[in-house]
Scaffold this motif. Structure first.
Motif, short mmCIF file in Angstrom:
data_model
loop_
_atom_site.label_atom_id
_atom_site.label_comp_id
_atom_site.label_asym_id
_atom_site.label_seq_id
_atom_site.Cartn_x
_atom_site.Cartn_y
_atom_site.Cartn_z
N ALA A 54 21.48 52.23 42.11
CA ALA A 54 21.87 50.87 41.77
C ALA A 54 22.76 50.85 40.52
N PHE A 55 22.44 51.70 39.54
CA PHE A 55 23.27 51.77 38.34
C PHE A 55 24.67 52.29 38.69
N ASP A 56 24.74 53.32 39.51
CA ASP A 56 26.04 53.87 39.90
C ASP A 56 26.87 52.83 40.65
N ALA A 57 26.23 52.02 41.49
CA ALA A 57 26.96 50.99 42.21
C ALA A 57 27.51 49.94 41.25
N LEU A 58 26.70 49.53 40.29
CA LEU A 58 27.17 48.56 39.30
C LEU A 58 28.29 49.16 38.45
N TYR A 59 28.16 50.42 38.10
CA TYR A 59 29.19 51.06 37.28
C TYR A 59 30.51 51.17 38.05
N ALA A 60 30.44 51.58 39.32
CA ALA A 60 31.65 51.70 40.12
C ALA A 60 32.32 50.35 40.33
N TYR A 61 31.53 49.30 40.38
CA TYR A 61 32.08 47.98 40.62
C TYR A 61 32.72 47.39 39.36
N CYS A 62 32.11 47.60 38.21
CA CYS A 62 32.52 46.89 36.99
C CYS A 62 33.40 47.70 36.06
N SER A 63 33.17 49.01 35.96
CA SER A 63 33.79 49.77 34.87
C SER A 63 35.32 49.80 34.91
N PRO A 64 35.99 49.96 36.08
CA PRO A 64 37.46 50.02 36.03
C PRO A 64 38.07 48.75 35.46
N ALA A 65 37.63 47.59 35.96
CA ALA A 65 38.19 46.34 35.45
C ALA A 65 37.75 46.09 34.02
N LEU A 66 36.54 46.49 33.67
CA LEU A 66 36.02 46.23 32.32
C LEU A 66 36.78 47.03 31.28
N VAL A 67 37.21 48.24 31.61
CA VAL A 67 38.01 49.03 30.67
C VAL A 67 39.34 48.34 30.40
N ARG A 68 39.95 47.77 31.44
CA ARG A 68 41.23 47.08 31.25
C ARG A 68 41.05 45.81 30.43
N GLN A 69 39.97 45.09 30.66
CA GLN A 69 39.72 43.88 29.86
C GLN A 69 39.50 44.23 28.39
N THR A 70 38.74 45.28 28.14
CA THR A 70 38.45 45.67 26.76
C THR A 70 39.71 46.16 26.05
N TYR A 71 40.63 46.76 26.81
CA TYR A 71 41.90 47.17 26.20
C TYR A 71 42.69 45.96 25.72
N LEU A 72 42.66 44.86 26.46
CA LEU A 72 43.34 43.65 26.01
C LEU A 72 42.71 43.09 24.74
N LEU A 73 41.43 43.31 24.54
CA LEU A 73 40.75 42.81 23.35
C LEU A 73 41.07 43.63 22.11
N THR A 74 41.23 44.94 22.28
CA THR A 74 41.34 45.84 21.13
C THR A 74 42.72 46.47 20.97
N GLY A 75 43.45 46.66 22.06
CA GLY A 75 44.71 47.38 21.98
C GLY A 75 44.55 48.86 21.77
N ARG A 76 43.33 49.38 21.95
CA ARG A 76 43.03 50.80 21.74
C ARG A 76 42.42 51.36 23.01
N ARG A 77 43.01 52.42 23.49
CA ARG A 77 42.58 52.99 24.77
C ARG A 77 41.22 53.66 24.66
N GLU A 78 41.05 54.52 23.66
CA GLU A 78 39.79 55.24 23.52
C GLU A 78 38.65 54.29 23.16
#
Length: 312
Positions: A54-78
């Protein structure tokens, strides 16, 4: 935009996005785009799945888009990747709570946003200098305009115009009232339109946010690695807490065993006293003193009552 600062805003207009761009809310699994409706988000506590699945399914669903959203907030990739990994590691530590949550994706998103916007990152050595800006001048201008906004305005704008949440959901996630969230979106849009006039249309703003996030190749770490690192970190912190507790108990016990049970005033150090006359030495007796001593020795037993009291 004609709405007043305190009035509710309409949701961003729906539009068709180019196929080459990925939405800020689209799911991704093993590199393939998966279309999942908003009402069909995977339940973390779905029956028939182990907690890890269940954790892997949630991670696969959310993490790609969430990384892009967080980049817009910070401007830092890492920092964007680190924020998402931290959020999912915390979710794995509290998995029973997250699995029963009404919106597991929102729980992880809120945690990632809080970590990404933490002011303590400015003291880290790796974050003293900004990341290289995007190559496209338009993307560079949009990202700089976003980063110039106050963090709470930036977060509200990304949630409302980037992710596409409704105004009540945006207000709830940012812990604000609905009029306050509408006011923040209004002022953030006005600031961006002043910096980039082509973004005065909400639909154009949503499209440009999606394009800006899609230009960066931000790939999150595998879910297994995230779980393993999170478990290892939890064990290390637990062991450190146990060792610290044992140290405190040992130090307290030693103090109780060795501490004095009563007050003992300290001895003052010896000091030489000046000005005291020396003790005189006994010299030979004179003739008068010798006669007196002989008289006292002879009359001591038969002398007056003051020298030898007699019983009455």
């Amino acid at each position: 935009m004609t709405s007043s600062p305190g009035s509710p805003l309409p949701p961003p207009e729906k539009h068709r996005r180019p196929r080459r761009h990925r939405s800020l809310t689209s799911a991704q699994n093993t590199g393939n785009k998966v279309t999942v409706p908003q009402s069909g988000e995977p339940r973390a506590g779905a029956p028939g799945l182990t907690p890890a699945q269940a954790f892997d399914a949630l991670y696969a669903y959310c993490s790609p888009a969430l990384v892009r959203q967080t980049y817009l907030l910070t401007g830092r990739r890492e920092l964007a990747r680190e924020s998402v990994e931290h959020a999912f590691q915390l979710a794995w530590q509290r998995w029973p709570e997250v699995a029963r949550d009404r919106d597991p994706a929102g729980w992880v998103r809120a945690t990632a946003y809080e970590y990404a916007l933490s002011p303590w990152h400015r003291f880290r050595r790796r974050h003293r200098y900004p990341d290289p800006p995007p190559a496209d001048p338009a993307d560079r201008a949009l990202l700089q305009a976003l980063l110039d906004l106050p963090p709470v305005y930036r977060r509200t704008l990304v949630l409302y115009d980037g992710v596409g949440l409704g105004l009540p959901e945006t207000a709830a996630e940012t812990e604000a009232s609905t009029p306050a969230a509408a006011n923040r979106v209004t002022h953030a849009r006005a600031e961006l339109a002043a910096r980039v006039p082509s973004l005065s249309d909400p639909a154009a703003l949503h499209r440009r946010l999606t394009e800006l996030a899609s230009t960066e190749r931000l790939r999150p770490t595998g879910s297994t690695t995230v779980r393993t690192v999170g478990e290892r970190r939890t064990r290390l912190w637990t062991q450190a807490a146990i060792a610290f507790t044992v140290t405190i108990i040992g130090a307290t016990t030693l103090t109780l065993r060795t501490a004095p049970t009563r007050y003992e005033p300290p001895l003052s150090p010896a000091q030489a006293i000046q000005g005291v006359p020396p003790k005189p030495a006994l010299g030979p007796l004179s003739s008068t003193e010798q006669r007196l001593r002989a008289k006292l020795q002879k009359a001591s037993e038969q002398g007056p009552e003051r020298l030898l009291p007699l019983p009455g």
